[in-house]
Scaffold this motif. Structure first.
Motif, PDB file in Angstrom:
ATOM      1  N   ARG A 102       1.700   8.523   4.730  1.00  0.00           N
ATOM      2  CA  ARG A 102       2.479   9.589   5.362  1.00  0.00           C
ATOM      3  C   ARG A 102       3.313  10.377   4.352  1.00  0.00           C
ATOM      4  NH1 ARG A 102       5.608   6.390   9.006  1.00  0.00           N
ATOM      5  NH2 ARG A 102       7.131   8.055   8.912  1.00  0.00           N
TER       6      ARG A 102
ATOM      7  N   HIS B  41      11.651   7.374   6.782  1.00  0.00           N
ATOM      8  CA  HIS B  41      11.591   6.241   5.835  1.00  0.00           C
ATOM      9  C   HIS B  41      11.380   6.694   4.388  1.00  0.00           C
ATOM     10  CE1 HIS B  41      10.401   3.156   9.183  1.00  0.00           C
ATOM     11  NE2 HIS B  41      11.459   3.874   9.466  1.00  0.00           N
TER      12      HIS B  41
ATOM     13  N   HIS C  50       7.536  -4.880   5.019  1.00  0.00           N
ATOM     14  CA  HIS C  50       6.701  -3.712   4.774  1.00  0.00           C
ATOM     15  C   HIS C  50       6.097  -3.120   6.032  1.00  0.00           C
ATOM     16  CE1 HIS C  50       6.257  -5.256   0.410  1.00  0.00           C
ATOM     17  NE2 HIS C  50       7.384  -4.617   0.610  1.00  0.00           N
ATOM     18  N   SER C  51       5.894  -3.948   7.023  1.00  0.00           N
ATOM     19  CA  SER C  51       5.300  -3.423   8.246  1.00  0.00           C
ATOM     20  C   SER C  51       6.195  -2.361   8.877  1.00  0.00           C
ATOM     21  CB  SER C  51       5.099  -4.557   9.234  1.00  0.00           C
ATOM     22  OG  SER C  51       6.351  -5.105   9.543  1.00  0.00           O
TER      23      SER C  51
ATOM     24  N   THR D 179       8.049  -0.171   7.232  1.00  0.00           N
ATOM     25  CA  THR D 179       8.169   1.074   6.482  1.00  0.00           C
ATOM     26  C   THR D 179       6.816   1.737   6.263  1.00  0.00           C
ATOM     27  OG1 THR D 179       8.258  -0.367   4.570  1.00  0.00           O
ATOM     28  CG2 THR D 179      10.319   0.648   5.263  1.00  0.00           C
ATOM     29  N   SER D 180       5.746   1.083   6.693  1.00  0.00           N
ATOM     30  CA  SER D 180       4.445   1.712   6.464  1.00  0.00           C
ATOM     31  C   SER D 180       3.854   2.193   7.769  1.00  0.00           C
ATOM     32  CB  SER D 180       3.492   0.744   5.776  1.00  0.00           C
ATOM     33  OG  SER D 180       3.500  -0.486   6.442  1.00  0.00           O
TER      34      SER D 180
ATOM     35  N   GLN E  69       0.858  -1.185   0.000  1.00  0.00           N
ATOM     36  CA  GLN E  69       0.000   0.000   0.000  1.00  0.00           C
ATOM     37  C   GLN E  69       0.881   1.218   0.000  1.00  0.00           C
ATOM     38  OE1 GLN E  69      -2.329  -0.696   3.613  1.00  0.00           O
ATOM     39  NE2 GLN E  69      -3.980   0.310   2.495  1.00  0.00           N
ATOM     40  N   ARG E  70       0.455   2.234  -0.673  1.00  0.00           N
ATOM     41  CA  ARG E  70       1.216   3.472  -0.610  1.00  0.00           C
ATOM     42  C   ARG E  70       1.144   3.995   0.812  1.00  0.00           C
ATOM     43  NH1 ARG E  70       0.996   8.922  -0.659  1.00  0.00           N
ATOM     44  NH2 ARG E  70       2.575  10.012  -1.892  1.00  0.00           N
ATOM     45  N   ASN E  71       2.289   4.356   1.336  1.00  0.00           N
ATOM     46  CA  ASN E  71       2.327   4.881   2.694  1.00  0.00           C
ATOM     47  C   ASN E  71       1.708   6.282   2.698  1.00  0.00           C
ATOM     48  OD1 ASN E  71       2.952   5.911   5.178  1.00  0.00           O
ATOM     49  ND2 ASN E  71       5.037   5.025   5.220  1.00  0.00           N
TER      50      ASN E  71
ATOM     51  N   PRO F 191      11.414   3.357  -0.041  1.00  0.00           N
ATOM     52  CA  PRO F 191      10.413   2.696   0.787  1.00  0.00           C
ATOM     53  C   PRO F 191       9.898   1.399   0.160  1.00  0.00           C
ATOM     54  CG  PRO F 191       9.486   4.629  -0.294  1.00  0.00           C
ATOM     55  CD  PRO F 191      10.960   4.670  -0.528  1.00  0.00           C
ATOM     56  N   TYR F 192       9.349   0.553   0.974  1.00  0.00           N
ATOM     57  CA  TYR F 192       8.759  -0.754   0.623  1.00  0.00           C
ATOM     58  C   TYR F 192       9.812  -1.789   0.236  1.00  0.00           C
ATOM     59  CZ  TYR F 192       5.434   3.006  -0.453  1.00  0.00           C
ATOM     60  OH  TYR F 192       4.711   4.162  -0.432  1.00  0.00           O
TER      61      TYR F 192
END
Ligand SMILES: Cc1cc2nc3c(=O)[nH]c(=O)nc-3n(C[C@H](O)[C@H](O)[C@H](O)COP(=O)(O)OP(=O)(O)OC[C@H]3O[C@@H](n4cnc5c(N)ncnc54)[C@H](O)[C@@H]3O)c2cc1C
Lengths: 251, 564
Positions: free
Chosen positions: B95, B550, B560-561, B563-564, B91-93, B554-555
């Protein structure tokens, strides 16, 4: 039938050539040397003729310093029956080489002599022709196809000439020089490298063959070709046309 | 220098491939939910471990399968991506900020208009990876020319919380070098100057964007060589090599980049320039932090300069291409080669019969040097030394001895550089041939030699005739490239059979799920197959310390947990 093949030791085709600072020649020290690619093709052709049953023996000849034995070993590993090394450290020009070959032909009496059309170091493209002249044998140069008729003692050679292919028939004995498209040379397999170790290499010197190495040629200077100028990226078709017209003067 | 000429051609092929219009069959298939079910059920047990964040906050992994069950649909409006890997959905972060005109103007102010690329056609190339498998949707490509500019860019992005992806030659094979969503691409291509070369020590200092092959030809003129060589040399950059800790074809001789990189200059996420550009071989003053940037795939900083220890060029190079009847012979041959060719051995590569067929069928100019009969395995041995006569003698004696002992069933020895190059083409051309054959699932594994090829055989029997399973790689380093080639990507039928099987198998045999390509996007969530929970925790803390927002790549790399 016996075929004699010339194999020259040259700076490897893939090596980037460097000119000596004093401009007397190119750097050969610590440089990879290999068999001239056109000689490889010549040898391959001879081997194929032998394998087709039309010849019984292929003799590889190399003229030059002691390391030429390595080139001969490569030839023997490809499949030549035996080698002849004419040892000389002098600078060799086509006429001297042709004279040596004339003597070797008198000794060995081959029915066919195959050489590369040129060596990639000096690009002379003369040796085959000179040998044919000295021996008064017919010649088929720039061969891209060779067909032998053993009974008629005739070789039919397709020659690569500027406007296509010219086919010539030569009465044997004859001289053939090879072009790039004649065949694809084989690799030296391990079993053949092993066998090559016990194949004989006969040694001669030019003196033993009564050939005096002299030359009326003198190399004045060796220089690098001019460096290619960096290209420019043009921003529009108009600019391109302008440059082609006014700078390159080609349209 | 031997192989320069024809191997430059491979570089050219690579480049030309990158720019050719994409083959639709090479693109990942559309998102489908079914691909998660099997794999995630089994796997989330392994992945569902909690991780302690840098600031002691406890996070758990994002589980797309559970998410799917709970919501019964993939959300509309939220940007998600799924690639041909059961690693699944990203998913796109939220933030991260979205790029606006002010940002673009700011970058133009730093770099000048020309080095701020928004042209969509130009961005397609930078958004697409070498395999045409991963596609991002970045709207901006930045081309800095100095470290200072990189620093200014990162400082700004960090303050704006704009995500970035550092990009070298974009030859990476794990989806690490292209954006996942709209990350700003920072290309190092314009930083391609050689800064200095010391002929006495052999230490080269250069900018990160230098193309590997250009460095090689520069060094060749100076009488030196790179301690690193790989099939992508015509396009990959030294900064990318360092960031992936690339292994390649000469590792068996010169060791890894951790030994050959003497210094690094890197820019941190907040714009701080770390000058660790030492040119001395020994330096035991505190923690050797440059190592953090070797292999961290752009997740900790952008490498801007490197200094490399280069060995002198030796004049005698010999290459043999050999056939072996079974894998055990290849292995024994390696043991023998290490003993008998020790100081001159410079490469020991292998490919199986299936790889050979693939190359012969799909790569123009490939010619089987041992055509007499098909063989199960082929080995390429290269020696590099200073005395041609004795090196050749040694190699020949070794080869003939190995033939007598039945380790080799047949073989050829290159008589000139051209022949050597044509042998190398068979090994180096495999990735290219795979691309031409259609879709490919790639795995780059370190496995103890003894078991290595069992994996290929097991994979083959698992997939039957649904796919062509090939094995090749850097046998001398215990590095297997397992590739599954199919006409089209088919995740339901093929991928579900490969993953997590391959990872579990590798983990069980104490191998590494990434020997040299890195984790990138493809394997970010798979790190636990090769690293302990505690180790990954420390990595996460380091990431938080060096890049608290981050924003860097990213990703990728870490689960992934985190960086998101
Ligand atoms: C035909 C072929 C053969 C290959 N053979 C090998 C092989 O033998 N061994 C091997 O290890 N790999 C191999 N690879 C994989 C790839 O070439 C290497 O991973 C290479 O090191 C990537 O370099 P690059 O410049 O293309 O980096 P990219 O693909 O652009 O980037 C790779 C990663 O590094 C990061 N990155 C790039 N530059 C920087 C920088 N300056 N600062 C910070 N981060 C950066 C990117 O964000 C990305 O995560 C091969 C690839 C191909 C296509």
């Amino acid at each position: 039938m016996k075929i004699m093949v010339a194999v020259k030791r040259v700076v490897d085709y893939a090596v980037k050539i460097r000119v000596k600072p004093d401009k007397t020649g190119v750097v050969t020290q610590n440089v990879k040397m290999s068999m001239n690619p056109f000689c490889e093709i010549a040898l391959e052709e001879a081997l194929r003729i032998r394998e087709s049953g039309l010849a019984s023996e292929v003799v590889a000849v190399s003229i030059g310093p002691s390391q030429c034995v390595e080139t001969l070993r490569t030839g023997l590993a490809m499949g030549a029956n035996r080698g002849i090394h004419v040892e000389s450290t002098a600078s060799l020009y086509p006429l001297s080489v042709a004279k040596i070959f004339r003597k070797l032909v008198e000794i060995e009496k081959p029915d066919l002599l195959i050489l590369g059309k040129q060596a990639i170091d000096d690009d002379c493209n003369q040796t085959g022709q000179m040998i044919a002249g000295l021996l008064n044998w017919p010649q088929g140069t720039f061969a891209s196809k060779v067909v032998l008729d053993k009974e008629k003692q005739v070789a039919t050679v397709d020659r690569e000439v500027d406007d296509g292919i010219e086919t010539v028939c030569l009465n044997l004995p004859a001289v053939i020089t090879t072009d790039l498209r004649l065949n694809q040379p084989r690799y030296a397999t391990l079993p053949n490298i092993m066998k090559a170790k016990s194949k004989p290499i006969k040694k001669f010197t030019p003196e033993e063959l009564n050939v005096e190495i002299i030359s009326d040629l003198e190399i004045v200077q060796v220089t690098e070709p001019p460096k290619r100028k960096a290209g420019v990226i043009v921003s529009s078709v108009d600019e391109l046309i302008d440059k082609l017209k006014n700078e390159a003067n080609v349209i | 220098m031997t192989k320069h000429n024809s191997r430059a051609t491979i570089g050219f092929l690579l480049r030309s491939f990158t720019y050719c219009p994409s083959n639709p069959s090479l693109l990942p298939s559309a998102t489908s939910s079914s691909r998660f079910t099997s794999a995630f059920d089994e796997k989330h047990k392994l992945l569902q471990r909690d991780i302690v964040h840098g600031d002691h906050q406890v996070l758990s992994f994002f589980n797309p399968f559970r998410y799917f069950v709970e919501t019964k649909q993939w959300g509309v409006g939220i940007q998600r991506k799924c690639y041909g890997s059961v690693a699944g959905l990203v998913q796109r972060n939220p933030r991260f900020s979205k790029l606006n005109d002010d940002d673009v103007r700011y970058f133009e102010g730093i770099l000048g208009d020309k080095n701020v690329v928004q042209d969509e056609d130009k961005l397609v190339t930078s958004n697409t990876d070498w395999m045409h498998k991963y596609n991002g949707s970045s709207k901006l490509l930045l081309q800095p020319r100095t470290t200072e500019q990189v620093s200014q860019i990162l400082k700004y992005c960090n303050s704006r919380c704009l995500a970035v992806v550092p990009q070298g030659g974009n030859t990476g094979l794990v989806g690490g070098s292209v954006p996942v969503f709209d990350e700003v691409i920072i290309s190092l291509s314009s930083m391609n100057k050689i800064i200095s070369f010391d002929k006495v020590s052999g230490v080269l200092v250069c900018e990160a964007g230098c193309i590997l092959e250009s460095i090689m030809s520069f060094l060749d003129n100076e009488g030196f060589v790179m301690p690193l060589d790989l099939g992508a040399k015509g396009s990959c950059q030294i900064g990318g090599n360092v960031s992936t800790n690339a292994g390649g074809l000469r590792l068996v001789r010169y060791g890894s980049l951790h030994g050959n990189i003497l210094g690094i200059e890197a820019v941190l996420a907040n714009g701080t320039v770390l000058d660790m550009l030492k040119t001395v071989r020994k330096d035991n003053t505190g923690y050797d932090l440059k190592h953090l940037f070797i292999g961290s795939e752009g997740s900790l900083g952008i490498v801007t300069k490197v200094s490399i220890l280069t060995p002198p060029k030796l004049s005698s190079v010999n290459v043999a291409f050999l056939a072996c009847k079974d894998y055990s012979s290849c292995q024994k041959l390696l043991q023998e080669a290490k003993r008998k060719l020790g100081e001159i051995l410079s490469a020991f590569e292998f490919l199986d019969g299936q790889s050979m067929n693939l190359v012969l069928n799909h790569l123009e100019g490939a010619r089987n040097p041992i055509p007499t009969s098909p063989h199960n395995f082929y080995v390429l041995i290269e020696t590099t030394g200073s005395d041609d006569t004795s090196d050749k003698q040694k190699l020949e004696a070794f080869l003939l001895g190995s033939m007598e002992n039945d380790l080799i069933s047949d073989g050829v020895l290159a008589q000139d550089i051209n022949q050597a190059s044509s042998f190398w083409l068979l090994r180096e051309g495999i990735p290219e041939a795979l691309m031409r054959a259609g879709a490919v699932y790639k795995y780059d594994l370190s496995i103890p030699l003894e078991h290595m090829y069992n994996l290929v055989e097991e994979m083959r029997s698992k997939l039957g005739n649904t796919a062509n399973v090939i094995g090749y790689g850097h046998l001398g380093d215990g590095n297997l490239h397992l590739n599954v080639s199919t006409p089209h990507y088919d995740d339901d039928k093929i991928l579900s059979q490969i993953e997590p099987f391959v990872y579990e198998w590798t983990s069980k045999h104490l191998g590494s799920i990434s020997a040299e390509h890195g984790l990138g996007l493809m394997k970010a969530n798979k790190i636990f197959y090769s690293k302990s929970r505690e180790t990954v925790q420390l990595m996460a803390s380091i990431k938080n310390l060096m890049d608290p927002n981050h924003i860097l790549n990213p990703y990728k790399v870490l689960p992934h947990s985190l960086t998101s």
